[in-house]
Design a protein around this motif. Structure first.
Motif, PDB file in Angstrom:
ATOM      1  N   PHE A   1       0.777  -1.239   0.000  1.00 24.22           N
ATOM      2  CA  PHE A   1       0.000   0.000   0.000  1.00 24.22           C
ATOM      3  C   PHE A   1       0.809   1.291   0.000  1.00 24.22           C
ATOM      4  O   PHE A   1       0.271   2.345  -0.354  1.00 24.22           O
ATOM      5  N   VAL A   2       2.085   1.242   0.393  1.00 22.63           N
ATOM      6  CA  VAL A   2       2.848   2.492   0.526  1.00 22.63           C
ATOM      7  C   VAL A   2       3.000   3.229  -0.805  1.00 22.63           C
ATOM      8  O   VAL A   2       2.703   4.424  -0.917  1.00 22.63           O
ATOM      9  N   TRP A   3       3.442   2.543  -1.829  1.00 19.46           N
ATOM     10  CA  TRP A   3       3.685   3.230  -3.101  1.00 19.46           C
ATOM     11  C   TRP A   3       2.408   3.666  -3.817  1.00 19.46           C
ATOM     12  O   TRP A   3       2.389   4.731  -4.444  1.00 19.46           O
ATOM     13  N   PRO A   4       1.302   2.911  -3.740  1.00 20.35           N
ATOM     14  CA  PRO A   4       0.041   3.449  -4.282  1.00 20.35           C
ATOM     15  C   PRO A   4      -0.399   4.741  -3.604  1.00 20.35           C
ATOM     16  O   PRO A   4      -1.022   5.601  -4.244  1.00 20.35           O
ATOM     17  N   VAL A   5      -0.080   4.901  -2.309  1.00 14.59           N
ATOM     18  CA  VAL A   5      -0.389   6.153  -1.619  1.00 14.59           C
ATOM     19  C   VAL A   5       0.370   7.305  -2.268  1.00 14.59           C
ATOM     20  O   VAL A   5      -0.185   8.374  -2.538  1.00 14.59           O
ATOM     21  N   VAL A   6       1.656   7.089  -2.540  1.00 11.34           N
ATOM     22  CA  VAL A   6       2.477   8.119  -3.181  1.00 11.34           C
ATOM     23  C   VAL A   6       1.940   8.425  -4.574  1.00 11.34           C
ATOM     24  O   VAL A   6       1.787   9.598  -4.956  1.00 11.34           O
ATOM     25  N   PHE A   7       1.636   7.384  -5.338  1.00 18.53           N
ATOM     26  CA  PHE A   7       1.168   7.565  -6.720  1.00 18.53           C
ATOM     27  C   PHE A   7      -0.120   8.375  -6.782  1.00 18.53           C
ATOM     28  O   PHE A   7      -0.234   9.337  -7.549  1.00 18.53           O
ATOM     29  N   THR A   8      -1.100   7.994  -5.975  1.00 18.16           N
ATOM     30  CA  THR A   8      -2.403   8.665  -6.056  1.00 18.16           C
ATOM     31  C   THR A   8      -2.364  10.065  -5.450  1.00 18.16           C
ATOM     32  O   THR A   8      -3.130  10.931  -5.861  1.00 18.16           O
ATOM     33  N   PHE A   9      -1.470  10.289  -4.475  1.00 16.47           N
ATOM     34  CA  PHE A   9      -1.318  11.644  -3.948  1.00 16.47           C
ATOM     35  C   PHE A   9      -0.762  12.569  -5.032  1.00 16.47           C
ATOM     36  O   PHE A   9      -1.215  13.708  -5.192  1.00 16.47           O
ATOM     37  N   LEU A  10       0.196  12.064  -5.809  1.00 16.91           N
ATOM     38  CA  LEU A  10       0.729  12.837  -6.932  1.00 16.91           C
ATOM     39  C   LEU A  10      -0.318  13.024  -8.022  1.00 16.91           C
ATOM     40  O   LEU A  10      -0.315  14.035  -8.721  1.00 16.91           O
ATOM     41  N   LEU A  11      -1.210  12.063  -8.146  1.00 15.39           N
ATOM     42  CA  LEU A  11      -2.301  12.164  -9.113  1.00 15.39           C
ATOM     43  C   LEU A  11      -3.158  13.388  -8.827  1.00 15.39           C
ATOM     44  O   LEU A  11      -3.540  14.134  -9.733  1.00 15.39           O
ATOM     45  N   LEU A  12      -3.445  13.625  -7.560  1.00 14.95           N
ATOM     46  CA  LEU A  12      -4.243  14.786  -7.172  1.00 14.95           C
ATOM     47  C   LEU A  12      -3.451  16.082  -7.331  1.00 14.95           C
ATOM     48  O   LEU A  12      -3.996  17.106  -7.759  1.00 14.95           O
ATOM     49  N   LEU A  13      -2.167  16.034  -7.019  1.00 18.42           N
ATOM     50  CA  LEU A  13      -1.327  17.239  -7.109  1.00 18.42           C
ATOM     51  C   LEU A  13      -1.071  17.671  -8.549  1.00 18.42           C
ATOM     52  O   LEU A  13      -0.557  18.767  -8.789  1.00 18.42           O
ATOM     53  N   TYR A  14      -1.430  16.829  -9.509  1.00 19.78           N
ATOM     54  CA  TYR A  14      -1.301  17.205 -10.914  1.00 19.78           C
ATOM     55  C   TYR A  14      -2.104  18.466 -11.215  1.00 19.78           C
ATOM     56  O   TYR A  14      -1.729  19.263 -12.087  1.00 19.78           O
TER      57      TYR A  14
END
Length: 209
Positions: free
Chosen positions: A32-45
């Motif tokens: 779960f750690v890396w999906p958290v990073v990925f989706t947080f960056l998805l929103l910051l786009y």
């Protein structure tokens, strides 16, 4: 002093391992750690591009060529840049791999966000963040002591929520390739981890007395 301690590889990794010893909890964090990073960056786009800020825009001017491919130098990029610097300061080898993964998350999330649009992207982010954080919380609640009880300050809490993304990576490298940043690292971490556990146990005993 606090910043220096947070960039102490042995200290921080020992802290992480002390509260991530159960195999199920370790597995959940790896998932779960890396999906958290990925989706947080998805929103910051969808945050403002640095070109809208004169000082930052001038600093990153050569990289503006990326915008033609949908890669905007937004807050997500600046956050990834911070992550890359921190990971490299912690460990050059594992940090380099973590940096590549962070950049890959930024590129992948940018392409996905461009395709989804804000209307769908925030829904994907909401669901994935809820699932991932719930999974990690259950890993601690059901299988291991919640790490939040061991936090010492807001700085530690903020940075560890991200920095732990590199810890499961180091664990995978250790179990798969017997990775050790330098000679004596694992033995030193083991000693510090045991000290962390004893300290926590003493605090628990004082509370029950």
């Amino acid at each position: 002093m606090e910043i220096r301690g947070l960039l102490d590889l042995e200290k921080q990794y020992a802290f992480y391992k002390a509260y991530h010893r159960d195999p199920v909890n370790i597995l959940l964090h790896r998932l779960f750690v890396w999906p958290v990073v990925f989706t947080f960056l998805l929103l910051l786009y969808f945050t403002p591009c640095v070109s809208q800020f004169p000082l930052l825009g001038s600093l990153f001017l050569p990289l503006h060529l990326l915008t033609s491919h949908g890669l905007f130098l937004n807050l997500g990029f600046l956050l990834v840049l911070l992550f890359v610097v921190i990971d490299l300061c912690l460990d050059k080898k594992a940090g380099s791999l973590a940096a590549v993964l962070c950049l890959a998350c930024w590129v992948g999330s940018s392409f996905l966000a461009r395709r989804l649009g804000f209307l769908w992207a925030w829904k994907v982010v909401l669901v994935s963040q809820l699932v991932c954080w719930t999974g990690e919380a259950l890993g601690h609640a059901l299988f291991e002591i919640p790490v939040f009880f061991a936090m010492h300050s807001s700085w530690t809490f903020f940075l560890l929520t991200k920095l732990k993304a590199i810890w499961p990576l180091i664990q995978v490298l250790q179990t798969t390739f017997h990775y050790e940043p330098y000679e004596g690292f694992n033995a030193s971490v083991r000693m510090k981890m045991e000290a962390q556990i004893k300290e926590w146990e003493k605090k628990q005993q004082r509370k029950t007395m």
